[in-house]
Design a protein around this motif. Sequence first.
Motif, PDB file in Angstrom:
ATOM      1  N   ALA A  11     -50.950 -34.283  -3.089  1.00 25.87           N
ATOM      2  CA  ALA A  11     -50.537 -34.093  -4.173  1.00 25.87           C
ATOM      3  C   ALA A  11     -49.774 -34.681  -4.705  1.00 25.87           C
ATOM      4  CB  ALA A  11     -50.781 -32.554  -3.781  1.00 25.87           C
ATOM      5  N   ALA A  12     -48.353 -34.370  -3.815  1.00 25.91           N
ATOM      6  CA  ALA A  12     -47.215 -35.247  -3.917  1.00 25.91           C
ATOM      7  C   ALA A  12     -47.053 -36.712  -4.115  1.00 25.91           C
ATOM      8  CB  ALA A  12     -46.509 -35.362  -2.740  1.00 25.91           C
ATOM      9  N   LEU A  13     -48.169 -37.210  -3.302  1.00 25.40           N
ATOM     10  CA  LEU A  13     -48.370 -38.972  -4.073  1.00 25.40           C
ATOM     11  C   LEU A  13     -48.900 -39.205  -5.386  1.00 25.40           C
ATOM     12  CD1 LEU A  13     -48.600 -41.352  -3.476  1.00 25.40           C
ATOM     13  CD2 LEU A  13     -50.622 -40.950  -1.558  1.00 25.40           C
ATOM     14  N   ALA A  14     -50.051 -38.248  -5.457  1.00 28.11           N
ATOM     15  CA  ALA A  14     -51.030 -37.842  -7.082  1.00 28.11           C
ATOM     16  C   ALA A  14     -49.576 -37.458  -7.744  1.00 28.11           C
ATOM     17  CB  ALA A  14     -51.733 -36.675  -7.426  1.00 28.11           C
ATOM     18  N   TYR A  15     -48.880 -36.673  -7.843  1.00 32.37           N
ATOM     19  CA  TYR A  15     -47.931 -36.496  -9.193  1.00 32.37           C
ATOM     20  C   TYR A  15     -46.931 -37.752  -9.003  1.00 32.37           C
ATOM     21  CZ  TYR A  15     -44.519 -33.285 -11.337  1.00 32.37           C
ATOM     22  OH  TYR A  15     -43.368 -32.643 -12.022  1.00 32.37           O
ATOM     23  N   GLU A  16     -45.944 -37.713  -8.748  1.00 29.05           N
ATOM     24  CA  GLU A  16     -45.030 -38.748  -8.050  1.00 29.05           C
ATOM     25  C   GLU A  16     -45.511 -40.382  -8.334  1.00 29.05           C
ATOM     26  OE1 GLU A  16     -42.238 -37.843  -8.192  1.00 29.05           O
ATOM     27  OE2 GLU A  16     -41.835 -36.528  -7.477  1.00 29.05           O
ATOM     28  N   GLY A  17     -46.658 -40.622  -7.971  1.00 26.84           N
ATOM     29  CA  GLY A  17     -47.334 -42.024  -8.371  1.00 26.84           C
ATOM     30  C   GLY A  17     -46.760 -43.311  -7.325  1.00 26.84           C
ATOM     31  N   SER A  18     -45.942 -42.533  -6.188  1.00 28.42           N
ATOM     32  CA  SER A  18     -45.886 -44.179  -5.066  1.00 28.42           C
ATOM     33  C   SER A  18     -45.287 -42.787  -4.174  1.00 28.42           C
ATOM     34  CB  SER A  18     -44.704 -45.227  -5.845  1.00 28.42           C
ATOM     35  OG  SER A  18     -43.396 -44.236  -5.512  1.00 28.42           O
ATOM     36  N   LEU A  19     -45.865 -43.493  -2.558  1.00 27.19           N
ATOM     37  CA  LEU A  19     -44.986 -42.833  -1.968  1.00 27.19           C
ATOM     38  C   LEU A  19     -43.671 -43.118  -1.402  1.00 27.19           C
ATOM     39  CD1 LEU A  19     -46.035 -45.385   1.131  1.00 27.19           C
ATOM     40  CD2 LEU A  19     -47.712 -42.524   0.262  1.00 27.19           C
ATOM     41  N   SER A  20     -42.937 -43.860  -1.871  1.00 28.07           N
ATOM     42  CA  SER A  20     -40.941 -43.583  -1.680  1.00 28.07           C
ATOM     43  C   SER A  20     -41.139 -42.404  -3.154  1.00 28.07           C
ATOM     44  CB  SER A  20     -40.380 -44.702  -2.532  1.00 28.07           C
ATOM     45  OG  SER A  20     -40.662 -44.666  -3.977  1.00 28.07           O
ATOM     46  N   ALA A  21     -41.752 -41.602  -4.114  1.00 27.72           N
ATOM     47  CA  ALA A  21     -40.771 -40.965  -4.859  1.00 27.72           C
ATOM     48  C   ALA A  21     -41.448 -39.897  -4.071  1.00 27.72           C
ATOM     49  CB  ALA A  21     -42.154 -41.224  -5.764  1.00 27.72           C
ATOM     50  N   ALA A  22     -42.525 -40.051  -3.871  1.00 27.60           N
ATOM     51  CA  ALA A  22     -43.676 -38.866  -3.278  1.00 27.60           C
ATOM     52  C   ALA A  22     -42.486 -38.258  -1.904  1.00 27.60           C
ATOM     53  CB  ALA A  22     -45.280 -39.236  -2.892  1.00 27.60           C
ATOM     54  N   ARG A  35     -49.445 -41.253   6.168  1.00 30.51           N
ATOM     55  CA  ARG A  35     -50.261 -41.060   7.230  1.00 30.51           C
ATOM     56  C   ARG A  35     -50.798 -39.108   7.195  1.00 30.51           C
ATOM     57  NH1 ARG A  35     -48.625 -37.041  10.548  1.00 30.51           N
ATOM     58  NH2 ARG A  35     -46.231 -37.217  10.458  1.00 30.51           N
ATOM     59  N   ARG A  36     -50.181 -38.597   6.214  1.00 28.44           N
ATOM     60  CA  ARG A  36     -50.925 -37.398   5.768  1.00 28.44           C
ATOM     61  C   ARG A  36     -52.479 -38.087   4.786  1.00 28.44           C
ATOM     62  NH1 ARG A  36     -49.890 -32.580   8.337  1.00 28.44           N
ATOM     63  NH2 ARG A  36     -47.954 -32.552   9.147  1.00 28.44           N
ATOM     64  N   VAL A  37     -51.876 -38.945   3.608  1.00 26.10           N
ATOM     65  CA  VAL A  37     -52.648 -38.899   3.297  1.00 26.10           C
ATOM     66  C   VAL A  37     -54.007 -39.771   3.447  1.00 26.10           C
ATOM     67  CG1 VAL A  37     -53.811 -40.459   1.389  1.00 26.10           C
ATOM     68  CG2 VAL A  37     -51.618 -39.412   1.218  1.00 26.10           C
ATOM     69  N   ALA A  38     -53.750 -40.809   5.242  1.00 25.51           N
ATOM     70  CA  ALA A  38     -55.051 -41.020   5.348  1.00 25.51           C
ATOM     71  C   ALA A  38     -55.836 -39.941   6.000  1.00 25.51           C
ATOM     72  CB  ALA A  38     -54.607 -41.930   6.740  1.00 25.51           C
ATOM     73  N   GLU A  41     -57.953 -37.960   4.069  1.00 22.49           N
ATOM     74  CA  GLU A  41     -58.675 -39.544   3.534  1.00 22.49           C
ATOM     75  C   GLU A  41     -60.205 -38.807   4.724  1.00 22.49           C
ATOM     76  OE1 GLU A  41     -57.864 -42.673   0.482  1.00 22.49           O
ATOM     77  OE2 GLU A  41     -57.364 -42.345   3.269  1.00 22.49           O
ATOM     78  N   ALA A  42     -59.959 -38.707   5.895  1.00 24.92           N
ATOM     79  CA  ALA A  42     -60.426 -38.760   7.266  1.00 24.92           C
ATOM     80  C   ALA A  42     -61.754 -37.471   7.082  1.00 24.92           C
ATOM     81  CB  ALA A  42     -60.007 -39.107   8.383  1.00 24.92           C
ATOM     82  N   ALA A  43     -60.607 -36.502   6.350  1.00 26.52           N
ATOM     83  CA  ALA A  43     -60.883 -35.301   7.144  1.00 26.52           C
ATOM     84  C   ALA A  43     -62.330 -35.277   6.195  1.00 26.52           C
ATOM     85  CB  ALA A  43     -60.123 -34.132   6.822  1.00 26.52           C
ATOM     86  N   VAL A  44     -62.021 -35.624   4.550  1.00 21.93           N
ATOM     87  CA  VAL A  44     -62.906 -35.340   4.331  1.00 21.93           C
ATOM     88  C   VAL A  44     -63.842 -36.448   3.881  1.00 21.93           C
ATOM     89  CG1 VAL A  44     -61.473 -33.533   1.923  1.00 21.93           C
ATOM     90  CG2 VAL A  44     -61.303 -36.242   1.704  1.00 21.93           C
ATOM     91  N   GLY A  45     -63.819 -38.250   4.440  1.00 23.43           N
ATOM     92  CA  GLY A  45     -64.722 -38.631   4.004  1.00 23.43           C
ATOM     93  C   GLY A  45     -64.305 -39.014   2.812  1.00 23.43           C
ATOM     94  N   VAL A  46     -63.809 -38.956   2.082  1.00 23.71           N
ATOM     95  CA  VAL A  46     -64.012 -39.597   0.533  1.00 23.71           C
ATOM     96  C   VAL A  46     -62.531 -40.451   0.445  1.00 23.71           C
ATOM     97  CG1 VAL A  46     -63.763 -39.602  -0.991  1.00 23.71           C
ATOM     98  CG2 VAL A  46     -64.622 -38.224  -0.057  1.00 23.71           C
ATOM     99  N   LYS A  47     -63.029 -41.944   0.397  1.00 27.26           N
ATOM    100  CA  LYS A  47     -61.562 -43.044  -0.357  1.00 27.26           C
ATOM    101  C   LYS A  47     -60.599 -42.079  -1.397  1.00 27.26           C
ATOM    102  CE  LYS A  47     -59.759 -47.421  -1.403  1.00 27.26           C
ATOM    103  NZ  LYS A  47     -60.505 -48.807  -0.688  1.00 27.26           N
ATOM    104  N   LEU A  48     -59.984 -41.808  -1.138  1.00 19.87           N
ATOM    105  CA  LEU A  48     -58.943 -41.115  -2.830  1.00 19.87           C
ATOM    106  C   LEU A  48     -57.934 -41.872  -2.753  1.00 19.87           C
ATOM    107  CD1 LEU A  48     -58.302 -37.616  -0.408  1.00 19.87           C
ATOM    108  CD2 LEU A  48     -60.069 -38.470  -2.036  1.00 19.87           C
ATOM    109  N   VAL A  49     -57.453 -43.451  -2.174  1.00 16.46           N
ATOM    110  CA  VAL A  49     -56.049 -44.552  -3.088  1.00 16.46           C
ATOM    111  C   VAL A  49     -56.704 -45.731  -2.936  1.00 16.46           C
ATOM    112  CG1 VAL A  49     -54.296 -42.441  -2.856  1.00 16.46           C
ATOM    113  CG2 VAL A  49     -55.173 -44.001  -0.837  1.00 16.46           C
ATOM    114  N   ASP A  50     -56.626 -46.623  -3.416  1.00 12.49           N
ATOM    115  CA  ASP A  50     -56.718 -48.311  -3.313  1.00 12.49           C
ATOM    116  C   ASP A  50     -54.862 -48.368  -3.099  1.00 12.49           C
ATOM    117  OD1 ASP A  50     -59.734 -48.361  -3.073  1.00 12.49           O
ATOM    118  OD2 ASP A  50     -59.311 -47.920  -5.575  1.00 12.49           O
TER     119      ASP A  50
END
Length: 290
Positions: A11-22, A35-38, A41-50
């Motif tokens: 959620a922080a990554l989606a809100y801020e738009g970058s890893l560093s800002a999140a 690592r948390r975003v990855a 993705e593994a838990a839900v089985g869906v690719k969330l970010v490119d």
Amino acid sequence: MFDWDDLRHFAALAYEGSLSAAARRLRVEHATVSRRVAALEAAVGVKLVDRRSGRYVLTPDGNRVAEYARRIEAEAFAIERVALACKEDVAAEVSVSAPPVIATSLIGPRLQLLKESYPHLRLRLLGESRTVSLPRREADIALRLTRPDDMSLVMRKVGTITYGLYASSEYLASRREEDFEFIAFDESLDDVPQQVWLKKLAGERPIVFRTNDLAIQCTAAQAHVGIAALPGFVGCSYGLQRADLQKASISRDVWLTFHRDLRDNFAVASVAGFLADCLRPERTENQTAA
């Protein structure tokens, strides 16, 4: 089932738009966010970010998940505010975000008074120029130099900061007014009112030094580099002299604000009263004539 903490990092990554800002917002390393975003993705089985050349861009599925994540996060923050609001004493931590000049010059020197009045209260004071999100609990209380427009917030004007033009006495004695040179913020802060005002007064006269830090402006003025637009209490504390250039000054109101869920919380009210006292006129406006 996925880890809720992984969702918080996404959620922080989606809100801020970058890893560093999140990472800055969560106060963790950017590798932790990745690592948390990855893991999510593994838990839900869906690719969330490119992942494109070091940038993270939400996929269509990522955007849909982010919408749900924002709602969940908003409810979680609401629960935190309710929990804080239910505490009836000051044995709590209250976080305050304030512009660095206010945090350093007006709040910091008076912290002992707060400690003596409320010895069990824990204060987190964040000196930062950005506008923090109170609904997202980036702070419990914020002091701002612009009036908030979020109707979920309680807000009141608690003071006024008056800016004047300051330089070393040696600099002012050695130059005619038409030969003055100026010290300013860098271009990233060109739209703040005191910078706009300074540039208007400078006119065709040069800005010879720029920085993103007010304290550096003060030391440059002490070093006879030029004239800076400073709050009166700051110019005085650095031993600088007011430049009587068209008897010019500019004022900015200071607004104290916190989420309305916290308006009955004793700890928040106690800190808010302390902050208002720090911004009393004799600590700000009346020193600009020096």
